[in-house]
Scaffold this motif. Structure first.
Motif, PDB file in Angstrom:
ATOM      1  N   VAL A   1       0.836  -1.203   0.000  1.00 25.98           N
ATOM      2  CA  VAL A   1       0.000   0.000   0.000  1.00 25.98           C
ATOM      3  C   VAL A   1       0.869   1.251   0.000  1.00 25.98           C
ATOM      4  CG1 VAL A   1      -1.659   1.354   1.339  1.00 25.98           C
ATOM      5  CG2 VAL A   1      -1.995  -1.116   1.070  1.00 25.98           C
ATOM      6  N   THR A   2       1.896   1.266   0.854  1.00 24.93           N
ATOM      7  CA  THR A   2       2.790   2.428   0.939  1.00 24.93           C
ATOM      8  C   THR A   2       3.511   2.662  -0.377  1.00 24.93           C
ATOM      9  OG1 THR A   2       3.106   2.085   3.314  1.00 24.93           O
ATOM     10  CG2 THR A   2       4.765   3.411   2.165  1.00 24.93           C
ATOM     11  N   ALA A   3       4.034   1.579  -0.965  1.00 27.54           N
ATOM     12  CA  ALA A   3       4.750   1.714  -2.240  1.00 27.54           C
ATOM     13  C   ALA A   3       3.822   2.228  -3.342  1.00 27.54           C
ATOM     14  CB  ALA A   3       5.363   0.382  -2.646  1.00 27.54           C
ATOM     15  N   SER A   4       2.575   1.764  -3.331  1.00 24.31           N
ATOM     16  CA  SER A   4       1.629   2.211  -4.362  1.00 24.31           C
ATOM     17  C   SER A   4       1.267   3.680  -4.178  1.00 24.31           C
ATOM     18  CB  SER A   4       0.371   1.341  -4.351  1.00 24.31           C
ATOM     19  OG  SER A   4      -0.428   1.587  -3.201  1.00 24.31           O
ATOM     20  N   GLU A   5       1.188   4.131  -2.936  1.00 29.04           N
ATOM     21  CA  GLU A   5       0.897   5.543  -2.671  1.00 29.04           C
ATOM     22  C   GLU A   5       1.984   6.441  -3.256  1.00 29.04           C
ATOM     23  OE1 GLU A   5      -1.559   5.218   1.567  1.00 29.04           O
ATOM     24  OE2 GLU A   5       0.615   5.506   1.564  1.00 29.04           O
ATOM     25  N   GLU A   6       3.198   5.936  -3.253  1.00 29.66           N
ATOM     26  CA  GLU A   6       4.337   6.696  -3.769  1.00 29.66           C
ATOM     27  C   GLU A   6       4.557   6.465  -5.262  1.00 29.66           C
ATOM     28  OE1 GLU A   6       7.393   5.196  -1.265  1.00 29.66           O
ATOM     29  OE2 GLU A   6       6.702   6.265   0.531  1.00 29.66           O
ATOM     30  N   GLY A   7       3.694   5.652  -5.877  1.00 23.36           N
ATOM     31  CA  GLY A   7       3.864   5.324  -7.286  1.00 23.36           C
ATOM     32  C   GLY A   7       5.127   4.536  -7.551  1.00 23.36           C
ATOM     33  N   ALA A   8       5.602   3.829  -6.539  1.00 22.96           N
ATOM     34  CA  ALA A   8       6.896   3.147  -6.632  1.00 22.96           C
ATOM     35  C   ALA A   8       6.760   1.642  -6.670  1.00 22.96           C
ATOM     36  CB  ALA A   8       7.774   3.555  -5.450  1.00 22.96           C
ATOM     37  N   LEU A   9       5.628   1.158  -7.139  1.00 25.60           N
ATOM     38  CA  LEU A   9       5.387  -0.279  -7.224  1.00 25.60           C
ATOM     39  C   LEU A   9       5.325  -0.657  -8.699  1.00 25.60           C
ATOM     40  CD1 LEU A   9       4.720  -2.849  -5.555  1.00 25.60           C
ATOM     41  CD2 LEU A   9       2.301  -2.265  -5.849  1.00 25.60           C
ATOM     42  N   ASP A  10       6.276  -1.462  -9.140  1.00 27.84           N
ATOM     43  CA  ASP A  10       6.369  -1.805 -10.561  1.00 27.84           C
ATOM     44  C   ASP A  10       5.798  -3.180 -10.896  1.00 27.84           C
ATOM     45  OD1 ASP A  10       7.784   0.615 -11.341  1.00 27.84           O
ATOM     46  OD2 ASP A  10       9.449  -0.196 -10.181  1.00 27.84           O
ATOM     47  N   ALA A  11       5.852  -4.102  -9.925  1.00 27.43           N
ATOM     48  CA  ALA A  11       5.338  -5.452 -10.179  1.00 27.43           C
ATOM     49  C   ALA A  11       4.951  -6.111  -8.872  1.00 27.43           C
ATOM     50  CB  ALA A  11       6.373  -6.302 -10.910  1.00 27.43           C
ATOM     51  N   VAL A  12       4.027  -7.059  -8.972  1.00 26.30           N
ATOM     52  CA  VAL A  12       3.660  -7.922  -7.851  1.00 26.30           C
ATOM     53  C   VAL A  12       3.750  -9.356  -8.339  1.00 26.30           C
ATOM     54  CG1 VAL A  12       1.879  -8.581  -6.188  1.00 26.30           C
ATOM     55  CG2 VAL A  12       2.089  -6.191  -6.877  1.00 26.30           C
ATOM     56  N   VAL A  13       4.420 -10.192  -7.560  1.00 25.57           N
ATOM     57  CA  VAL A  13       4.560 -11.612  -7.902  1.00 25.57           C
ATOM     58  C   VAL A  13       3.771 -12.441  -6.891  1.00 25.57           C
ATOM     59  CG1 VAL A  13       6.156 -13.563  -8.055  1.00 25.57           C
ATOM     60  CG2 VAL A  13       6.811 -11.342  -8.989  1.00 25.57           C
ATOM     61  N   PHE A  14       2.913 -13.307  -7.402  1.00 29.21           N
ATOM     62  CA  PHE A  14       2.177 -14.253  -6.563  1.00 29.21           C
ATOM     63  C   PHE A  14       2.687 -15.663  -6.844  1.00 29.21           C
ATOM     64  CE2 PHE A  14      -1.194 -10.941  -7.262  1.00 29.21           C
ATOM     65  CZ  PHE A  14      -1.256 -10.484  -5.949  1.00 29.21           C
ATOM     66  N   THR A  15       2.888 -16.439  -5.766  1.00 28.18           N
ATOM     67  CA  THR A  15       3.329 -17.822  -5.953  1.00 28.18           C
ATOM     68  C   THR A  15       2.285 -18.839  -5.498  1.00 28.18           C
ATOM     69  OG1 THR A  15       4.517 -17.873  -3.834  1.00 28.18           O
ATOM     70  CG2 THR A  15       5.743 -17.128  -5.756  1.00 28.18           C
ATOM     71  N   SER A  16       1.130 -18.368  -5.027  1.00 26.75           N
ATOM     72  CA  SER A  16       0.019 -19.267  -4.699  1.00 26.75           C
ATOM     73  C   SER A  16      -1.276 -18.474  -4.670  1.00 26.75           C
ATOM     74  CB  SER A  16       0.231 -19.967  -3.350  1.00 26.75           C
ATOM     75  OG  SER A  16      -0.013 -19.063  -2.278  1.00 26.75           O
TER      76      SER A  16
END
Length: 287
Positions: free
Chosen positions: A198-213
């Motif tokens: 959430v914090t990273a997204s607020e700063e526009g600093a989230l480039d990818a999310v990886v899910f493994t399950s």
């Protein structure tokens, strides 16, 4: 807010993997030139005491195989076996199969084999060419009414994904008699578990999310809800966000929960495959 071009020199990749897999994935991300952001949405606790009743010569005699669908299941059985005064499987008898997926099978090493049976020639380690439970059931072949021990999770705080029930059904279809034992606990990490994302997204600093399950996805969605957010809000804040799934089973589970997946690892016996798809995706942004 658009993700900055500068950040894509070393993209920030969040991953929701539980602790037992996190170090390996984090290391691969770092080597690949990414900034890892670990945000576990699940906690995992081995329950070796639940396996203890099955680990005696008398108790193992009716079984012909053990089928592991996770790394934690192998670790739990090793903990239970090493707590005994002698290996639980007698050295004499018919071939006994230990079946596992992909890199998880690396844990079935010399230490594991010696803790389980003093005669390694009695043991067969089976690793299917494709690291899915369906392939594992297929690789085990015709059970002919034999029993297979299946160490699986007790799921708390999120819904049990259909993977394990589906695997047990496939074993029965293959004329195996699966015996389910809750070898470890998978629990939602709680309402604040998405905070770093959430914090990273607020700063526009989230480039990818990886899910493994799939359970990780549900855990993240539950935590986002506690923040008054949905996954669509992450995409709105970070329009170039890449959602990566470690294999088609996880991708299907994420989509079933309403999270669209952008890239899927086709080489999912190890985390190298998900690094490959991230490399392809981000190569066009890097200078």
């Amino acid at each position: 807010m658009q993700t900055s071009v500068m950040s894509l020199q070393k993209p920030t990749v969040a991953f929701t993997t539980p602790p037992n897999y996190a170090a390996r994935l984090s290391n691969l991300l770092s080597i690949g030139g990414y900034t890892p952001l670990w945000c576990p949405t699940l906690c995992i606790q081995p329950l070796p005491s639940n396996l203890a009743p099955f680990l005696s010569p008398h108790s193992l005699r009716p079984f012909s195989a053990i089928a592991f669908t996770s790394r934690t299941a192998i670790q739990a059985l090793l903990q239970a076996a090493t707590s005994l005064s002698h290996p639980p499987l007698p050295p004499e008898g018919p071939t006994f199969t230990l079946a596992a997926l992909g890199k998880d099978a690396d844990l079935i090493d010399a230490q594991f084999l010696s803790a389980f049976c003093s005669n390694s020639n009695r043991l067969c380690v089976l690793v299917p060419p494709t690291a899915t439970p369906t392939s594992l059931a297929t690789a085990l072949g015709d059970g002919r009414g034999r029993r297979v021990l299946c160490p699986v999770p007790r799921v708390i705080g999120v819904n049990e994904p259909p993977v394990v029930p589906g695997f047990l059904k496939e074993l029965r279809r293959g004329r195996w008699v699966p015996v389910r034992v809750e070898a470890y606990e998978t629990r939602w990490a709680g309402p604040r578990s998405a905070e770093s994302i959430v914090t990273a997204s607020e700063e526009g600093a989230l480039d990818a999310v990886v899910f493994t399950s799939t359970a990780e996805v549900e855990g993240l969605l539950q935590s986002l809800k506690e923040f008054g957010l949905g996954f669509a809000d992450l995409r709105r804040r970070c329009p170039r966000l890449v959602v990566a799934a470690h294999g088609p089973v996880t991708a299907a589970g994420a989509r079933r929960l309403g999270v669209e997946v952008d890239v899927v690892s086709s080489r999912f016996g190890s985390f190298d495959g998900v690094i490959d798809v991230l490399n392809v995706t981000f190569s066009r942004f890097r200078v």
